[in-house]
Design a protein around this motif. Sequence first.
Motif, mmCIF file in Angstrom:
data_model
loop_
_atom_site.group_PDB
_atom_site.id
_atom_site.type_symbol
_atom_site.label_atom_id
_atom_site.label_comp_id
_atom_site.label_asym_id
_atom_site.label_seq_id
_atom_site.Cartn_x
_atom_site.Cartn_y
_atom_site.Cartn_z
ATOM 1 N N ARG A 47 38.594 -14.791 91.092
ATOM 2 C CA ARG A 47 38.556 -13.784 92.158
ATOM 3 C C ARG A 47 39.952 -13.529 92.710
ATOM 4 O O ARG A 47 40.326 -12.367 92.977
ATOM 5 N N LEU A 48 40.753 -14.571 92.871
ATOM 6 C CA LEU A 48 42.085 -14.430 93.437
ATOM 7 C C LEU A 48 43.075 -13.772 92.474
ATOM 8 O O LEU A 48 44.037 -13.147 92.912
ATOM 9 N N SER A 97 34.696 -20.885 92.048
ATOM 10 C CA SER A 97 34.390 -19.747 92.925
ATOM 11 C C SER A 97 35.589 -18.860 93.234
ATOM 12 O O SER A 97 35.429 -17.661 93.494
ATOM 13 N N GLU A 98 36.810 -19.409 93.194
ATOM 14 C CA GLU A 98 37.948 -18.668 93.727
ATOM 15 C C GLU A 98 39.009 -18.261 92.700
ATOM 16 O O GLU A 98 39.653 -17.228 92.880
ATOM 17 N N CYS A 135 43.555 -24.212 93.448
ATOM 18 C CA CYS A 135 42.098 -24.234 93.453
ATOM 19 C C CYS A 135 41.567 -25.600 93.022
ATOM 20 O O CYS A 135 40.537 -26.067 93.528
ATOM 21 N N THR A 158 37.924 -25.414 94.368
ATOM 22 C CA THR A 158 37.350 -24.063 94.395
ATOM 23 C C THR A 158 37.597 -23.283 93.097
ATOM 24 O O THR A 158 37.559 -22.052 93.094
#
Length: 219
Positions: free
Chosen positions: A158-159, A154-155, A146, A151
């Motif tokens: 979430r991942l 944002s990621e 990331c 990211t």
Amino acid sequence: VVSGGPQATFTGQVAWRATVPAQSPLAETRVSMGPGRHVVSYPLRDGSMMNLVAVEERAAWAEEGWQQSGDPEQLRAVFGDFGGPVGPLLDRVTQVGVWGLFRHPVAERWVRGNVALLGDAAHPTLPFLAQGANLALEDAWVLAQCLCNGTVQSEYQRLRRGRAVRVIDAAGRNARKYHLREGPVRSAAHFALGLGSRLAPGQMIRQFEWIYGHDVTQP
């Protein structure tokens, strides 16, 4: 502070940990279970040492942390009725650590500004699937990716959050399986476990294929 949240709660479980010389270079990983207790042992240092982790359920609260010293005689008193290889392992314990196991909620927020949480700092797990270090390594890989992609904000969480929560829940269920009390449920469970290990020895591993077969490096 990256993320606040509710306080940790004592699980009513206490873990003892020690290392002792191995009696044989052929030492293997074992789990011995009893009502409200279990003992895990596995080899270290090319089989020259054995790591011993003994978990008991008890009402008395114990300090959280890795630096609390325990009494080897008390350890032997609590687990002395275990048969098989456990007794000889306990006999060789001269120093033992003891700590209370606490349930910590998964952090609500893993990233703030230039600071990111990973591993137990983000999602502490009980030690009943031996996945704490693995989850931290997976987090590190995803966080690095990331960072490369720009990211993280944002990621990253979430991942990783869904998998971490699933492992934590599975570890909690394992604790209940290990500590079944005397009665028909325990007898039936142990019979099924013994029968399955003889007739379908790979089945126990396959039920955790979602853990061991997961490759975080693959898209």
